[in-house]
Design a protein around this motif. Structure first.
Motif: not given
Length: 354
Positions: A40-63
């Motif tokens: 149960a607490p791990l699930a809350g952490l997973v949600a927070a981790f997804i939030f954090a990683v979604q802030m990390l846009n990575f390049p996939v093609a030009a622009g």
């Protein structure tokens, strides 16, 4: 792939909201079977981790850039029902606090980014682990493939929704080709992040990975030249050391989420993500509307009144992680407590290992 207000017309947005509400209701019931006092607490952490990683846009093609959707990661770590809830919590926090993803399009976003990704990824994952050798590496490989497939599946789902309720007259074939094409590339980034994270958790606490449950081989002894299954022992009571290790995993994950959102996010790609790029190129953003929460003090992942971009973005990320972990953990503890109230025998759940 956060759909803004104005992309999809009102009737289809309402219909998607009904679908999303139904999926969340089903997931709340299903999550009762997936969550225990450790996860149960791990699930809350997973949600927070997804939030954090979604802030990390990575390049996939030009622009063009991409970011984690998270459905595959959540479904494999904490279960498909809980996974849908994890991503839904993230989308809700992003829409209300950070003006990311339209509020009228929340149903569309939950359906596409939470439900489709979790269902497709977990179905693919389970199919693969059943045919691959029962080893930890198989779990990681299956996670990679499942995550890679889930992203273009979400792009396909968005295209279908747009074909039904899009607000601009754009040939749907062009939208389909562009959306699926760029999200195949984004899917590879999603797959790498998912496989790395799942592999890291399995390395230290395989019993916390929902997708790894039931993959252990039965213990056998050779008696009279034949292999005989050994009767399973009674499930041991949780030991203080196990509880301590679970807490360490949680604290490590939270620290990683805070660093990713508060520091690493500053170096993320500034290019538009796959949906934004396709929308601009194909003209499907012609009727986009201003976000209802555009005046939020944290809109666009910054803190109002702080002029330093690095500090503003980092502080917004830390606040987002904190709010998401609190909201997510609260939801999942409530779900877990509801299960315990209905079935007291569910209070003790045996651990699994690989």
């Amino acid at each position: 792939m956060h759909v803004p207000d104005g992309f999809i017309n009102a009737p289809v947005s309402v219909a998607a909201g009904v679908v999303a509400a139904g999926a969340v209701a089903v997931s709340l019931r299903g999550a009762r079977r997936e969550l225990d006092e450790r996860t149960a607490p791990l699930a809350g952490l997973v949600a927070a981790f997804i939030f954090a990683v979604q802030m990390l846009n990575f390049p996939v093609a030009a622009g063009t850039s991409g970011h984690l959707l998270g459905g595959a990661l959540a479904a494999i770590l904490v279960g498909p029902y809980t996974g849908v809830l994890c991503v839904s919590v993230v989308l809700l926090m992003q829409g209300i606090l950070f003006a990311d993803g339209g509020l009228t399009a929340l149903g569309v976003n939950i359906t596409v980014m939470a439900v489709v990704t979790s269902v497709v990824a977990y179905a693919t994952f389970r199919g693969l682990v059943k045919v691959l050798p029962k080893k930890r590496r198989s779990v990681t490989v299956s996670a990679f493939v499942a995550a890679a497939i889930s992203v273009p599946a979400a792009a396909l789902a968005f295209t279908l929704v747009y074909a039904i309720g899009g607000t601009t007259d754009v040939p749907i074939g062009r939208v389909l080709t562009a959306m699926v094409g760029v999200h195949v590339l984004i899917g590879l980034g999603e797959a790498a992040i998912t496989a790395f994270t799942v592999g890291a958790v399995i390395a230290v606490r395989p019993d916390l990975v929902h997708g790894a449950q039931g993959l252990t081989r039965k213990l056998q002894l050779r008696v009279g030249g034949e292999l005989v299954d050994v009767a399973p022992a009674a499930a041991p009571q949780p030991e203080p050391a196990s509880s301590h290790r679970t807490r360490n995993v949680w604290l490590t994950g939270l620290a990683a989420s805070l660093v990713l959102a508060g520091v690493v996010s500053f170096y993320a790609s500034a290019s538009p993500d796959g949906l934004e790029k396709v929308a601009a190129d194909k003209g499907i953003d012609a009727k986009v509307e201003e976000h209802a929460a555009a005046d939020s003090p944290f809109a666009d992942y910054g803190v109002e009144g702080i002029s330093d971009g690095r500090l503003s973005g980092g502080l917004a990320g830390v606040i987002g992680v904190g709010v998401t972990v609190v909201a997510g953990t609260g939801v999942f503890w409530a779900v877990r407590r509801r299960r315990t109230d209905e079935d007291p025998s569910a209070a003790a759940t045996p651990t699994a290992s690989v």
